[in-house]
Design an enzyme around this catalytic site. Structure first.
Site, PDB file in Angstrom:
ATOM      1  N   ARG A  61      21.021  18.837 -67.291  1.00  0.00           N
ATOM      2  CA  ARG A  61      22.303  18.150 -67.057  1.00  0.00           C
ATOM      3  C   ARG A  61      22.204  16.659 -67.323  1.00  0.00           C
ATOM      4  O   ARG A  61      23.220  15.999 -67.571  1.00  0.00           O
ATOM      5  CB  ARG A  61      22.821  18.458 -65.644  1.00  0.00           C
ATOM      6  CG  ARG A  61      23.541  19.797 -65.600  1.00  0.00           C
ATOM      7  CD  ARG A  61      23.623  20.351 -64.208  1.00  0.00           C
ATOM      8  NE  ARG A  61      22.325  20.853 -63.784  1.00  0.00           N
ATOM      9  CZ  ARG A  61      21.926  20.954 -62.528  1.00  0.00           C
ATOM     10  NH1 ARG A  61      22.713  20.566 -61.565  1.00  0.00           N
ATOM     11  NH2 ARG A  61      20.745  21.438 -62.237  1.00  0.00           N
ATOM     12  N   GLU A  98       9.284  21.478 -54.025  1.00  0.00           N
ATOM     13  CA  GLU A  98       9.204  21.915 -52.629  1.00  0.00           C
ATOM     14  C   GLU A  98       8.117  22.978 -52.490  1.00  0.00           C
ATOM     15  O   GLU A  98       7.300  22.946 -51.587  1.00  0.00           O
ATOM     16  CB  GLU A  98      10.557  22.481 -52.207  1.00  0.00           C
ATOM     17  CG  GLU A  98      11.053  21.912 -50.913  1.00  0.00           C
ATOM     18  CD  GLU A  98      12.447  22.411 -50.606  1.00  0.00           C
ATOM     19  OE1 GLU A  98      13.265  22.469 -51.546  1.00  0.00           O
ATOM     20  OE2 GLU A  98      12.693  22.760 -49.448  1.00  0.00           O
TER      21      GLU A  98
HETATM   22  P1  AMP Z   1      14.352  16.207 -57.464  1.00  0.00           P
HETATM   23  O1  AMP Z   1      13.210  16.232 -58.414  1.00  0.00           O
HETATM   24  O2  AMP Z   1      14.087  16.907 -56.171  1.00  0.00           O
HETATM   25  O3  AMP Z   1      14.924  14.815 -57.258  1.00  0.00           O
HETATM   26  O4  AMP Z   1      15.502  17.085 -58.098  1.00  0.00           O
HETATM   27  C1  AMP Z   1      16.238  16.592 -59.127  1.00  0.00           C
HETATM   28  C2  AMP Z   1      16.586  17.628 -60.154  1.00  0.00           C
HETATM   29  O5  AMP Z   1      16.859  18.924 -59.601  1.00  0.00           O
HETATM   30  C3  AMP Z   1      17.823  17.167 -60.853  1.00  0.00           C
HETATM   31  O6  AMP Z   1      17.555  17.217 -62.234  1.00  0.00           O
HETATM   32  C4  AMP Z   1      18.909  18.133 -60.445  1.00  0.00           C
HETATM   33  O7  AMP Z   1      19.542  18.609 -61.577  1.00  0.00           O
HETATM   34  C5  AMP Z   1      18.237  19.252 -59.675  1.00  0.00           C
HETATM   35  N1  AMP Z   1      18.683  19.413 -58.271  1.00  0.00           N
HETATM   36  C6  AMP Z   1      17.952  19.201 -57.159  1.00  0.00           C
HETATM   37  N2  AMP Z   1      18.619  19.469 -56.050  1.00  0.00           N
HETATM   38  C7  AMP Z   1      19.857  19.850 -56.445  1.00  0.00           C
HETATM   39  C8  AMP Z   1      21.053  20.254 -55.745  1.00  0.00           C
HETATM   40  N3  AMP Z   1      21.115  20.334 -54.422  1.00  0.00           N
HETATM   41  N4  AMP Z   1      22.134  20.565 -56.496  1.00  0.00           N
HETATM   42  C9  AMP Z   1      22.088  20.493 -57.845  1.00  0.00           C
HETATM   43  N5  AMP Z   1      21.002  20.126 -58.546  1.00  0.00           N
HETATM   44  C10 AMP Z   1      19.891  19.812 -57.867  1.00  0.00           C
END
Ligand code: AMP
Length: 173
Positions: A61, A98
């Site tokens: 995205r 996670e």
């Molecule tokens: P992070 O690495 O945990 O910051 O996660 C970021 C990536 O995961 C982004 O590229 C988002 O597209 C996706 N992502 C993580 N959590 C969500 C969520 N609750 N809703 C939608 N996309 C998420």
């Protein structure tokens, strides 16, 4: 359209893709001409005077918003992808999820030393994805101007993982 109305175009999907995760579904926002346009304006405007050379977008995205912001800032676009998708020589960074690990790759020749780079993604959650992207860009000699997100999930503390670069989130939860 006011900023608050953008939130009405984002759908919460409980337990997707795994139990316990509330997924922020942006497809209604993408479908809405005004919502899409306004989102891109808000992502772009803080960086208009920053002399940005390159925008990176994280798969997938981040590609949608990153390319549009690049067009607005008259910058180029560099995709950062999941392993095995980019065809030429790549740099790779692993990062913690996670549960388990994931990784991102960038073409080794996609950033020139000293390029001013703005990193774009749709959601800042734990910050793992973006910190891997920042390391990739810095590793190639890029100068990170900032990181821009449509959505920041504040409780997950991703911002603290990104060091002292300027971070701009259009919507916070
Ligand atoms: P992070 O690495 O945990 O910051 O996660 C970021 C990536 O995961 C982004 O590229 C988002 O597209 C996706 N992502 C993580 N959590 C969500 C969520 N609750 N809703 C939608 N996309 C998420």
């Amino acid at each position: 359209m006011e900023r608050i109305h953008l939130k009405e175009l984002i759908r919460d999907v409980p337990d997707f893709p795994k139990p316990g995760i509330v997924f922020k579904d942006i497809t209604p926002l993408l479908r809405d001409a005004g919502g899409l346009s306004l989102s891109i304006e808000y992502l772009t405007s803080p960086f208009i005077s920053d002399d940005v050379d390159v925008i990176t977008g994280a798969e997938s995205r981040g590609f949608i918003f990153g390319a549009a912001v690049a067009r607005n800032l008259s910058a180029g676009f560099v995709p950062i992808r999941k392993p095995g998708k980019l065809p030429c020589s790549v740099e790779k960074r692993e990062y913690q999820l996670e549960y388990g690990m994931d990784a991102m790759e960038i073409h080794s020749d996609s950033i020139n030393k000293g390029d001013r780079v703005l990193l774009v993604d749709d959601v800042l959650a734990t910050g793992g994805t973006m910190s891997a992207c920042i390391e990739l860009v810095k590793g190639l000699g890029g100068e990170v101007v900032g990181a821009a997100f449509l959505i920041e999930l504040k409780d997950l503390g991703g911002r603290d993982k990104l060091g002292d670069i300027p971070i701009h989130s259009v919507l916070t939860y």
